[in-house]
Design a protein around this motif. Structure first.
Motif, PDB file in Angstrom:
ATOM      1  N   LYS A 419       0.826  -1.207   0.000  1.00 21.27           N
ATOM      2  CA  LYS A 419       0.000   0.000   0.000  1.00 21.27           C
ATOM      3  C   LYS A 419       0.861   1.258   0.000  1.00 21.27           C
ATOM      4  CE  LYS A 419      -4.075  -1.689  -0.200  1.00 21.27           C
ATOM      5  NZ  LYS A 419      -4.452  -1.716  -1.623  1.00 21.27           N
ATOM      6  N   GLU A 420       2.044   1.163   0.639  1.00 24.25           N
ATOM      7  CA  GLU A 420       2.906   2.355   0.723  1.00 24.25           C
ATOM      8  C   GLU A 420       3.780   2.514  -0.518  1.00 24.25           C
ATOM      9  OE1 GLU A 420       4.033   0.393   4.213  1.00 24.25           O
ATOM     10  OE2 GLU A 420       1.855   0.614   4.120  1.00 24.25           O
ATOM     11  N   LYS A 421       4.148   3.745  -0.764  1.00 24.49           N
ATOM     12  CA  LYS A 421       5.069   4.066  -1.853  1.00 24.49           C
ATOM     13  C   LYS A 421       6.430   3.403  -1.560  1.00 24.49           C
ATOM     14  CE  LYS A 421       6.022   8.285  -4.491  1.00 24.49           C
ATOM     15  NZ  LYS A 421       6.154   7.853  -5.769  1.00 24.49           N
ATOM     16  N   ILE A 422       7.052   2.874  -2.598  1.00 27.58           N
ATOM     17  CA  ILE A 422       8.296   2.126  -2.424  1.00 27.58           C
ATOM     18  C   ILE A 422       9.453   2.880  -3.076  1.00 27.58           C
ATOM     19  CG2 ILE A 422       9.479  -0.016  -3.149  1.00 27.58           C
ATOM     20  CD1 ILE A 422       7.355  -0.542  -1.079  1.00 27.58           C
ATOM     21  N   GLU A 423      10.578   2.948  -2.387  1.00 24.58           N
ATOM     22  CA  GLU A 423      11.789   3.541  -2.959  1.00 24.58           C
ATOM     23  C   GLU A 423      12.338   2.609  -4.037  1.00 24.58           C
ATOM     24  OE1 GLU A 423      14.198   6.192  -1.788  1.00 24.58           O
ATOM     25  OE2 GLU A 423      12.278   7.051  -1.146  1.00 24.58           O
ATOM     26  N   LYS A 424      12.775   3.175  -5.160  1.00 24.68           N
ATOM     27  CA  LYS A 424      13.446   2.336  -6.152  1.00 24.68           C
ATOM     28  C   LYS A 424      14.811   1.925  -5.608  1.00 24.68           C
ATOM     29  CE  LYS A 424      10.890   3.820 -10.073  1.00 24.68           C
ATOM     30  NZ  LYS A 424      10.397   3.206 -11.254  1.00 24.68           N
ATOM     31  N   LYS A 425      15.256   0.720  -5.960  1.00 22.66           N
ATOM     32  CA  LYS A 425      16.565   0.258  -5.493  1.00 22.66           C
ATOM     33  C   LYS A 425      17.660   0.836  -6.380  1.00 22.66           C
ATOM     34  CE  LYS A 425      15.124  -4.250  -3.738  1.00 22.66           C
ATOM     35  NZ  LYS A 425      15.175  -4.219  -2.308  1.00 22.66           N
TER      36      LYS A 425
END
Ligand code: URA
Ligand code: CA
Length: 433
Positions: A419-425
């Motif tokens: 559900k939360e925004k994810i940081e790109k790796k």
């Protein structure tokens, strides 16, 4: 010299001489050293490790166990590239013509091999007519003329490695840095390049899962390369998700064409610039990595890179019209969309599971004898960090069978949506010189 004395020395953690290491490798290759003594040797190395000098001598002894490719008749500094292996890794197909386009000779030897998809040779064979079984003289001639040629592996390179690798497999000694590093580097050195760029993958889809292990392996390989007189650079890159969008042979050829035109996936484009610029730098065609990157961008933007790919295809008997008309590449009978079950952000794509899903479709070989289906595979429509809406396609399946339930299950099993925004790796973790 007696093998038992060498074993005792390594068991006690002492450094072996060049002569002792050569005795072990020559003896094992020609059958004078039996499996039980070699097993003890490998286990001693596993626990006691090896110094840099021992690792270099081990690698050189393995190189000398078989044929070595002579590329001396090719003008310029010959730079090779090696990837420790990942899912959907299309970089060789792109880098060979791209680096050649700025004047660095790329005489590329490639394998078929086992895996989730075929090797570079299989991928190129999805281009009608493309010949990889060319004579050594033709290979050299074409590289001098066009700066690039691709040949299938032939000859008896590093027989010591083949024999040792089989034994490691059954003696729980695969996972030892000096053994892995010497195995990989012996094959690269025997293939004849003057300089080597290593793409060491890290993450869930990689041979080395943690950054710490990947760095250790990269350092070990770079030290061996430099110690054996081949300038070597290691780039540590992300393999927590497949590279680019396409996983499958003809699909990856199409992706390579897009990337050579500057219209490919961002991660694949960036990784090709990171690796390619180091190849150009080692090939002495640029004074800095920055300058090399600019040259490669220019080759893509000017059309020189895609032209070089066409030249390479034509020179090896292939139908270069597929570059402008990729719909002529092998095509599957069916496509299916795997739809997101909820709204959110893609938080994980287990690369290995995606690879297995592609091989279930027939994109890879399970045994050396299996036939590959060049048309099938997967195209990822969403990658880590992307936002998805319920019902949107996560992955497109290209299949030659109508029932793909097993493949769909694998794909759902590999994707996580949060559900939360994810940081790109990050794509690049480190560069080892
Ligand atoms: N790949 C190799 O070629 N050798 C190893 O030991 C491990 C991976
Ligand atoms: Ca890809």
């Amino acid at each position: 010299m007696r093998m038992v004395d060498v074993l005792e020395k390594k068991r006690d953690g002492l450094e072996l001489t060049k002569e002792e290491i050569e005795f072990v490798i020559e003896g094992y290759t020609n059958g004078e050293v039996p499996d039980y003594q070699m097993s003890a040797f490998l286990m001693a190395v596993y626990f006691q490790d090896m110094t840099t000098e021992e690792r270099v001598n081990l690698t050189k002894a393995m190189v000398e166990s078989g044929d070595q490719v002579d590329l001396s008749e090719i003008d310029g500094v010959k730079v090779d590239k090696h990837s420790t292996g990942g899912v959907g890794d299309t970089t060789t197909l792109i880098l060979a013509p791209l680096v050649a386009a700025v004047g660095v000779p790329v005489p590329k030897m490639s394998g078929r091999g086992l895996g989730h998809t075929g090797g570079t040779v299989d991928k190129l064979e999805s281009i009608a007519g493309f010949q990889v079984e060319i004579e050594p003289e033709t290979f050299i001639e074409l590289t001098n003329k066009n700066k690039v040629a691709v040949v299938g592996q032939s000859g008896n390179l590093t027989p010591a490695d083949k024999k040792i690798y089989s034994l490691r497999d059954v003696t729980a000694t695969v996972n030892a840095i000096p053994l892995i590093a010497s195995s990989i580097m012996s094959k690269k050195i025997a293939s004849g390049a003057d300089a080597i760029v290593l793409d060491v993958k890290t993450g869930s889809g990689a041979f080395m899962k943690t950054l710490e292990d990947s760095k250790e392996l990269a350092h070990a390989m770079v030290q061996i390369g430099n110690g054996a007189g081949r300038e070597t650079i290691g780039v540590i890159s992300d393999m927590n998700q497949p590279l680019g969008f396409a996983v499958g042979n003809a699909l990856e050829v199409k992706e390579a064409i897009d990337t050579l035109r500057g219209e490919g996936p961002v991660d694949l484009h960036e990784l090709c610039l990171e690796l390619g610029s180091r190849m150009v730098y080692l090939g002495k065609k640029a004074d800095s990595i920055e300058q090399a990157k600019e040259m490669l961008e220019e080759a893509i933007n000017s059309g020189k890179a895609i032209e070089t790919f066409k030249t390479m295809i034509t020179a090896q008997g292939g139908d270069a019209s597929i570059v402008d008309a990729p719909e002529k590449l092998p095509k599957s009978s069916y496509t299916f969309e795997v739809e997101a079950k909820e709204d959110g952000f893609v938080s994980e794509i287990i690369a290995n599971e995606i690879g297995i899903a592609a091989s279930l479709l027939g994109a890879g070989r399970l045994t050396k004898e299996s036939e590959i289906d060049l048309a099938v595979g997967l195209v990822l429509n969403k990658k880590i960090g992307d936002e998805v809406k319920k019902g949107e396609s996560l992955v497109t399946i290209h299949s030659n069978r109508e029932d793909v339930k097993d493949v769909i299950d694998k794909i759902y099993g590999s994707y996580s949506v949060s559900k939360e925004k994810i940081e790109k790796k990050p794509l690049i973790y480190d560069v080892i010189y």
